[in-house]
Design an enzyme around this catalytic site. Structure first.
Site, mmCIF file in Angstrom:
data_model
loop_
_atom_site.group_PDB
_atom_site.id
_atom_site.type_symbol
_atom_site.label_atom_id
_atom_site.label_comp_id
_atom_site.label_asym_id
_atom_site.label_seq_id
_atom_site.Cartn_x
_atom_site.Cartn_y
_atom_site.Cartn_z
ATOM 1 N N GLU A 285 0.864 -1.183 0.000
ATOM 2 C CA GLU A 285 0.000 0.000 0.000
ATOM 3 C C GLU A 285 0.895 1.225 0.000
ATOM 4 O OE1 GLU A 285 -2.921 0.053 3.161
ATOM 5 O OE2 GLU A 285 -2.728 2.233 3.393
ATOM 6 N N GLU B 136 -2.044 11.322 4.028
ATOM 7 C CA GLU B 136 -3.135 11.200 4.989
ATOM 8 C C GLU B 136 -3.055 12.384 5.939
ATOM 9 O OE1 GLU B 136 -4.012 6.760 6.175
ATOM 10 O OE2 GLU B 136 -1.833 7.034 6.027
#
Length: 272
Positions: A153, A158
C-alpha cells in the site's frame, strides 16, 4: 474534433512511454529504461465535466474497515463545480435505511486505470474537522503476491483532524506482519499549507518511492537488498484512491458539529 485530437495526442504520448494492457488497456506499465528520463503526461482528470467521469472513476463502496466504514454513493457526498471535485463527509441525512450516523465520499480508479512506475500529482485543498481523515493512496490492481498486505500500500497523503502535517507511508507484509518499520523507515511527515491548495504526489521508480509535497521531495522509501522479498511488492500496477474518510482508531471520534467537511480536488495527473 478538438477533443478527438487531444485524446489521440494523449494516447500517442502514452504509447511511447508505457505499454498499456489489461481489459480496456487500463494497465500502464512504464517501459524499461525510462525511469531517469523526462516525464511525459499519460493520464489526467481535471474534473471539468458536469458529472464524475465513470470511464476513469467509481464511487468507493462501503466496507468494514476503519477507512471505508462510512463510504457511500449518496449524491450529497459528491459535487462537481467549476472544475473542482468535492468529496464530503456529512451527517447521514436519512438513517431510515442506512443506519450509519455519517457518510463520506470517495473515488477509486480500480479496474479503470492503474500504473507501474511514474509520477502522480494530485492538487487538492483539505478542510479540517475532528475525526476528519482525508487520504490519497494506492493499492495493487492485481494480487501478484497474494492477499493484503502482501501486495503493499502506498499512502501518498493522509491528514488527521486539524493537524498542520500530513503522513506519507508505505505498508506491506514486511512492515505490518514482520514489523520491519525502521529498516528502512516506512513513513515520513511533511508540513502543508493548511486550508490552501497543495500538490501531493510521489515519484515511483523500480528501486525507490519518493514522496513529494508541492514539488519538493519529503521522504524516500528505498528498495533494500538482502532482506525478506516482501519488503518490495511495488513492482506491479497500482490504482488510485482519493477519499474523505471519517473516524477510526487512528484519527479518533467524529465531532458532528464540525461537519460537513470536504476534500476539494482540482486535478489528478500521471506521468511516466
Amino acid at each position: 474534433m478538438l477533443k478527438a485530437l487531444l485524446f489521440a495526442a494523449t494516447t500517442f504520448t502514452a504509447c511511447k512511454v508505457s505499454t498499456p494492457s489489461g481489459a480496456g488497456n487500463h494497465l500502464y506499465v512504464q517501459k524499461e529504461g525510462r525511469e531517469e528520463k523526462s516525464w511525459k503526461l499519460v493520464w489526467k482528470d481535471d474534473f471539468n465535466g458536469k458529472a464524475l467521469d465513470t470511464t476513469k472513476w467509481t464511487r468507493i463502496p462501503p466496507g468494514k474497515s476503519d477507512w471505508n466504514k462510512h463510504m457511500s454513493s449518496h449524491d450529497d457526498c459528491y459535487r462537481l463545480d467549476n472544475g473542482l471535485l468535492y468529496l464530503r463527509g456529512i451527517i447521514n441525512p436519512d438513517t431510515s435505511v442506512d443506519k450509519r450516523p455519517f457518510i463520506t465520499g470517495g473515488i477509486w480508479s480500480k479496474g479503470k486505470f492503474a500504473f507501474q512506475y511514474g509520477r502522480i500529482e494530485i492538487r487538492a485543498k483539505l478542510e479540517c474537522a475532528r475525526g476528519a481523515w482525508p487520504a490519497m493512496w494506492m493499492l495493487a490492481e492485481q494480487d501478484k503476491y497474494g492477499t493484503y498486505p502482501r501486495n503493499g500500500e502506498i499512502d501518498i497523503m493522509e491528514h488527521l483532524n486539524h493537524d498542520s502535517i500530513i503522513y506519507q507511508t508505505t505498508h506491506s507484509y514486511y512492515t505490518l506482519n514482520l514489523k520491519q518499520t525502521g529498516k528502512p523507515p516506512h513513513f515520513g511527515t511533511a508540513r502543508l499549507n493548511l486550508l490552501e491548495f497543495n500538490t501531493f504526489g510521489i515519484s515511483w521508480y523500480p528501486d525507490r518511492i519518493v514522496f513529494q509535497l508541492n514539488g519538493q521531495d519529503t521522504f524516500t522509501y528505498p528498495r533494500v537488498k538482502d532482506v525478506d522479498p516482501s519488503q518490495w511488492p511495488y513492482d506491479q500496477p497500482f490504482y488510485i484512491l482519493i477519499d474523505q474518510q471519517l473516524g477510526g482508531n487512528w484519527v479518533g471520534k467524529v465531532n458532528p458539529t464540525d461537519l460537513p467537511v470536504q476534500m476539494i480536488v482540482d486535478w489528478v495527473k500521471i506521468y511516466q
